[in-house]
Enzyme design. Structure first.
Site: not given
Length: 314
Positions: A129, A154, A260, A263, A286, A295
């Site tokens: 990120r 995150k 972003h 990414r 994730h 994706y």
């Protein structure tokens, strides 16, 4: 009281700023009444106002609701049995913007500034990120192993991602320049950096140690809004955002492009090249593979890799 509680809970400065602003707006909306005397009806009235009159997005409305929940539970110490019944906006499921390999190449070639170009290539090449890349510290770049350690991503998680081999010489040169600048800052009586949590107390010398310095830094010094110390902060994210936007325009890319998007493109291009989804999940950080699964819907093979019957007509 809100700021103090946010800092005790180790919320970021950005979250603190956002929550305080939403709480102020909530109180002002209800005629500056003390929030302890307000309830479900007032919370829903404020959220309805945001949606119908201010036309805010569902995510923005959700952030306002999170701020109000923090106010009641963490600051006022109230148990809210009615809070689960508050009507919440449903966030629409949207596919991410993904660039093709040719579009990424054209975007990078359109960036004239060498430092910004390196940042943009690093974001695409690692899947980080924007702020993860800008907060990268010298000690977390392993040139020998070709790895980067992403700290406090995150959800407060650390992870490891690859350092593209093509960027190793540039990163080595960048770190050498950064350490030279840091040595000059120390001679000038400065050279300290912000440290997370209580590390500055536990390790007083770490703030001026070379390894803890940001790899990408601002040209000048700025005032820390919490400690009021004068330090060299990391590179301003607005510069990178502006560079990406301008480069996309110069390259003739019509899609809405932001840092972003790099990414998203990183993940999609890895899947297109045959990487398994669990590996991509780990690289992106994730928690759940279902997040990474989005994706698979934007791979460059048509809808779900199905051949259209029109293409069989010849």
């Amino acid at each position: 009281m809100v700021r103090e509680r946010l800092r005790v809970k180790h919320y970021s400065l950005r979250t603190e700023t956002a929550y305080v602003a939403w709480i102020k707006r909530y109180i002002v909306f209800h005629g500056r009444q003390h929030p302890s005397g307000l309830g479900k009806r007032e919370v829903e009235a404020f959220l309805t106002h945001l949606a119908t009159e201010r036309n805010v997005a569902a995510a923005t409305q959700g952030q306002a609701l999170a701020a109000i929940l923090f106010l009641y539970q963490e600051v006022l110490g109230q148990v809210l049995p009615w809070f689960d019944d508050v009507v919440r906006a449903k966030r629409p499921a949207r596919l991410p913007t993904v660039l093709t390999v040719d579009e990424v190449r054209a975007l990078i070639q359109a960036v004239a500034d060498p430092e910004l170009s390196l940042v943009i290539r690093l974001l695409y090449g690692t899947g980080m990120r924007l702020l993860e890349g800008l907060r990268l510290r010298v000690k977390d770049v392993d040139l020998a192993r070709g790895e980067l350690i992403v700290r406090d991503g995150k959800g407060g998680k650390d992870r490891v991602t690859m350092l593209p081999r093509s960027l190793t010489p540039l990163m080595r040169s960048r770190i050498a320049d950064r350490l030279a600048l840091h040595a000059q800052d120390l001679q000038d009586g400065r050279g300290t950096v912000w440290l997370p949590d209580a590390l500055a107390v536990k390790y007083p010398a770490a703030a001026s140690a070379p390894g803890w310095q940001y790899v990408f830094v601002a040209k000048g010094f700025s005032l820390d809004p919490r400690s009021h110390a004068v330090r060299r902060h990391h590179l301003d994210e607005k510069r990178v955002q502006r560079a990406v936007r301008d480069a996309a325009r110069s390259a003739g890319i019509l899609k809405p492009v932001s840092p972003h998007s790099l990414r998203h493109s990183f993940a999609t291009h890895l899947l297109e090249s045959g990487q398994d989804i669990r590996t991509v999940q780990e690289l992106l950080g994730h928690k759940d593979v279902s997040t990474t699964m989005i994706y698979t819907h934007v791979l460059n093979r048509g809808g779900f890799a199905v051949t259209s019957p029109l293409d069989r007509l010849g």
